[in-house]
Structure formats: C-alpha cells, structure tokens
Design a protein around this motif. Sequence first.
Motif, PDB file in Angstrom:
ATOM      1  N   LYS A  23       0.835  -1.217   0.000  1.00 60.92           N
ATOM      2  CA  LYS A  23       0.000   0.000   0.000  1.00 60.92           C
ATOM      3  C   LYS A  23       0.858   1.250   0.000  1.00 60.92           C
ATOM      4  CE  LYS A  23      -3.739  -1.973   2.671  1.00 60.92           C
ATOM      5  NZ  LYS A  23      -4.369  -2.018   3.985  1.00 60.92           N
ATOM      6  N   ASN A  24       1.864   1.286   0.862  1.00 55.45           N
ATOM      7  CA  ASN A  24       2.718   2.465   0.952  1.00 55.45           C
ATOM      8  C   ASN A  24       3.530   2.696  -0.319  1.00 55.45           C
ATOM      9  OD1 ASN A  24       2.084   3.550   3.553  1.00 55.45           O
ATOM     10  ND2 ASN A  24       3.066   1.766   4.446  1.00 55.45           N
ATOM     11  N   LYS A  27       1.235   4.129  -3.002  1.00 59.47           N
ATOM     12  CA  LYS A  27       0.982   5.553  -2.725  1.00 59.47           C
ATOM     13  C   LYS A  27       2.136   6.422  -3.192  1.00 59.47           C
ATOM     14  CE  LYS A  27      -2.077   5.006   1.188  1.00 59.47           C
ATOM     15  NZ  LYS A  27      -2.230   4.994   2.645  1.00 59.47           N
ATOM     16  N   GLU A  28       3.350   5.849  -3.177  1.00 58.36           N
ATOM     17  CA  GLU A  28       4.544   6.578  -3.602  1.00 58.36           C
ATOM     18  C   GLU A  28       4.798   6.477  -5.105  1.00 58.36           C
ATOM     19  OE1 GLU A  28       6.521   8.586  -1.703  1.00 58.36           O
ATOM     20  OE2 GLU A  28       5.023   8.286  -0.138  1.00 58.36           O
ATOM     21  N   THR A  50      -5.939   0.208  -3.616  1.00 59.07           N
ATOM     22  CA  THR A  50      -4.850   1.006  -4.189  1.00 59.07           C
ATOM     23  C   THR A  50      -5.149   1.463  -5.615  1.00 59.07           C
ATOM     24  OG1 THR A  50      -3.714  -1.011  -4.898  1.00 59.07           O
ATOM     25  CG2 THR A  50      -3.097  -0.101  -2.749  1.00 59.07           C
ATOM     26  N   ASP A  53      -4.299   5.107  -6.385  1.00 55.97           N
ATOM     27  CA  ASP A  53      -2.975   5.588  -5.985  1.00 55.97           C
ATOM     28  C   ASP A  53      -2.148   5.906  -7.229  1.00 55.97           C
ATOM     29  OD1 ASP A  53      -3.526   5.341  -3.302  1.00 55.97           O
ATOM     30  OD2 ASP A  53      -2.630   3.355  -3.124  1.00 55.97           O
TER      31      ASP A  53
END
Length: 186
Positions: A23-24, A27-28, A50, A53
């Motif tokens: 997930k992180n 997001k990036e 996601t 994102d």
Amino acid sequence: MENSYKKVLITGGGRRLGSIVAKNLAKEGYSVFVHYYNSHLEAQDLEKKTKHDPGEVLLLRKKLNNYSDCKILIDEFLSKQSKNNYEHFTLINNASSFEYDTSENFTEEKLDLHLKVNFKIPAFLIKYFALNLSSKKSGSVINMLDAKLFGLNPDHYTYTLSKYSLMGLTKVSALSYAPKIRVNGI
C-alpha cells in the motif's frame, strides 16, 4: 530516478506486513507486484484499495514449492508489462512460515518447512532475480528478517533458526551479487 520507474515484487504480499508495504509503495508511485497464494481475498482487496494511488498493484498468484516455481515467478515479474518503463527492480522476500515449537519438541517436518519457506525459497528467488536482470537495469533485494534475532527467546525454535539462515543469506548474497544487485535485510 522517479518512483514511477521502479518495479517491486513482494512475496507473501497479500496480507499483514506485506500488504502494508505494498500500500505504501503504491501511494509513492511504485508498480507493486504482489505475490500471494492462499490470501486471494485479501490480495484482491489490496488491489481495490490502491486503485486510485499514483502507483499500481498487480497480483501474481503462485505456490512456491521448489526451484522451478521460483524461476517462473521471477520470469513473470520481470516480463510482465504495465504502464511504466522500468529502470530499477526490487525483490522483497516477505513470505514466511511461523509455527510454534521449542528445542524439546521440534520435528524434522517443522524444521524442513521453516528452512524451505524462510531460507531456501528466498535463496532461489535471489539467484533467479540476479541471473535474469538485464545488465542495463539496477536491482535490490530486501529480506524481511525478524526483531526476534536481536532479542532472543526460546520459543519458535525452528522459525528462529530459519531466520538466522536468512540473515546469513542476506550477508553472503550482498557480497556475491554486488555490484549488480544491492541486498539488505530489515
């Protein structure tokens, strides 16, 4: 190099720590390939969460039992096309087996299971990753260790032994595959 040009494979990424990392990274702006086997519903949920994102999550379902399964997973990861032209590839060895035993009651089966999932499979994944990464691309490997290695206690005996093996693999692989691939453990 911008994150949108980075492609990551997370083994066992469908749930728990693997899904948080996925997930992180999405997001990036990373293209995250999530390997899973039993966690089908969780992996699909991760993909949905996601969807908006900057990066993307793509699912790869594969049982990792042996040498050839590892080769197939790495081949799929490196060859699978998505929306980016990649410059950097990362393999995160996150999948693990975590079953309770002690020094008095461990069995050959539990020792074999922990060593296979937590050490042998990552060793083959790193090997195939290194062999199949184009010479024009850069790569990284991150092996998920365990804080247990630095705060020992006697439970989960064969699990702990297998994570020590993974830590040794991390150190030897860092020397063996440099400078083509950077290998670290967390």
